[in-house]
Design a protein around this motif. Structure first.
Motif: not given
Length: 375
Positions: A2-7, A28-37, A86-88, A104-110
């Motif tokens: 799971r990947v959070l896309i931030l813009i 078409a991959t094993d990556v699931e993306m959410d998109v947030v502004s 898993d990633v932002v 850093r607070l959520a302990r997730v890589p950026l």
């Protein structure tokens, strides 16, 4: 994964509109993306929201209006934790600056991506960009969409050496809507191609696109190729100035103002040569990827990220910016040799599909995410 896309916001810009092909390719991959502004809904452009909606992409706006908003980091941290990401992946400066402490607070890589070439700034913009550079450098991976972008940021902020995590990763587009083929005579006529040769500039009428350079070069092209037409496909605030330049040079009969078109694949196929005479500011111009995907020969200035797309002598020809004589020489060379145009166009199409498609871009991103998570 799971990947959070931030813009920063869903404005009408290159980074924002590239979200759609990226997320579609991720399916078409094993990556699931959410998109947030980061910003409020009032910052969103209707056209961008329509593009995302048409692609079936749900969005959310966090309503953060400034970097010093005391609720920003707690709000973003809660979002990351609740989403079990898993990633932002942050795109643009405000998003990456706020994402660093939250991840850093959520302990997730950026991961952070810059979409422009660094340019001189003044006032608060200097500090906003500097904060973003520091945040990206402290992330797991700082991505730049062209070598020119990375070099410009290095020259400005890291003149003594590149950080280990600064990498170039080219964007991709949905190339499925751009295909090679024969020109439609109707489209060719509509954009001014009534003669033996048609050269198309697909660009907004803005100063950094260098369109006056092409107009000044045009008499030298017509002298060698009578009947050739230069078609300006686009529009903008400089149209009156461009028309005055055309009139002053007496080339009204061979320079055509085609207006803004929505059938760009057909327009590219109608062209013998696609020309982009930019003089500054270009990072990774999408129009050159589009034209390449239609198998058209490209002539462009050697500036910014253009050489990342156009391999000089292999997939197109480059010339020095601001040099109308060099532009005319390259265009004349292409118009005089149909075999060369075909060879360059065929190679350009292969490169566009293998390297600059949204699927190829997503594959590179997926590998990067997997590597970061594995660590």
């Amino acid at each position: 994964m799971r990947v959070l896309i931030l813009i920063d916001a869903f404005r009408m810009g290159g980074a924002e509109t590239l979200l759609a092909p990226m997320v579609v390719a991720s399916r078409a991959t094993d990556v699931e993306m959410d998109v947030v502004s980061i910003s409020t809904e009032s910052m969103n452009a209707a056209k961008t929201m329509a593009i995302l909606a048409d692609a079936g992409i749900s969005t959310r706006s966090l309503g953060i209006t400034r970097l010093l908003d005391p609720t920003a980091i707690p709000k973003l941290t809660r979002l990351i934790r609740r989403g079990r990401y898993d990633v932002v992946h942050a795109h643009l400066e405000m998003a990456m600056t706020l994402a660093l402490p939250a991840t850093r607070l959520a302990r997730v890589p950026l991961v952070a991506t810059f979409h422009h070439v660094a340019r001189p700034l003044s006032g608060r913009a200097v500090w906003r960009e500097r904060l973003a550079v520091e945040a990206a450098t402290a992330s797991r991976r700082a991505l730049f969409v062209s070598e020119a972008s990375r070099t410009s940021f290095a020259d400005t902020y890291r003149p003594h050496g590149l950080p280990d995590n600064w990498e170039v990763m080219h964007n991709g587009i949905d190339v499925s809507t751009f295909s090679a083929g024969e020109a439609d005579p109707r489209v060719r006529a509509e954009v001014g191609g009534t003669g033996a040769h048609l050269v198309v500039i697909p660009a907004a009428f803005r100063d950094f696109k260098g369109i006056p350079i092409a107009i000044r070069a045009w008499p030298a092209v017509v002298a060698e190729h009578p009947g050739a037409v230069l078609s300006l496909v686009g529009g903008g605030e400089l149209e009156d100035e461009l028309r005055a330049e055309v009139a002053a040079l007496g080339v009204e009969n061979s320079v055509h103002f085609a207006g803004i078109r929505t059938d760009m694949s057909a327009v590219y196929r109608a062209a013998d040569v696609v020309l982009l005479p930019s003089i500054h500011g270009e990072n990774l111009p999408t129009v050159l990827i589009e034209a390449s995907a239609t198998g058209r020969a490209v002539a462009a200035s050697r500036i910014g990220g253009i050489p990342d797309i156009v391999a000089d002598g292999d997939t197109g020809l480059l010339f020095e910016p601001h040099d109308s004589a060099a532009l005319a020489e390259v265009v004349n060379k292409l118009l005089a040799d149909a075999s060369l145009r075909d060879t360059l166009g065929s190679a350009a199409e292969v490169r566009a599909r293998e390297h600059f498609s949204s699927d190829a871009w997503m594959a590179r991103l997926a590998d990067t995410y997997a590597e970061i998570v594995a660590r």
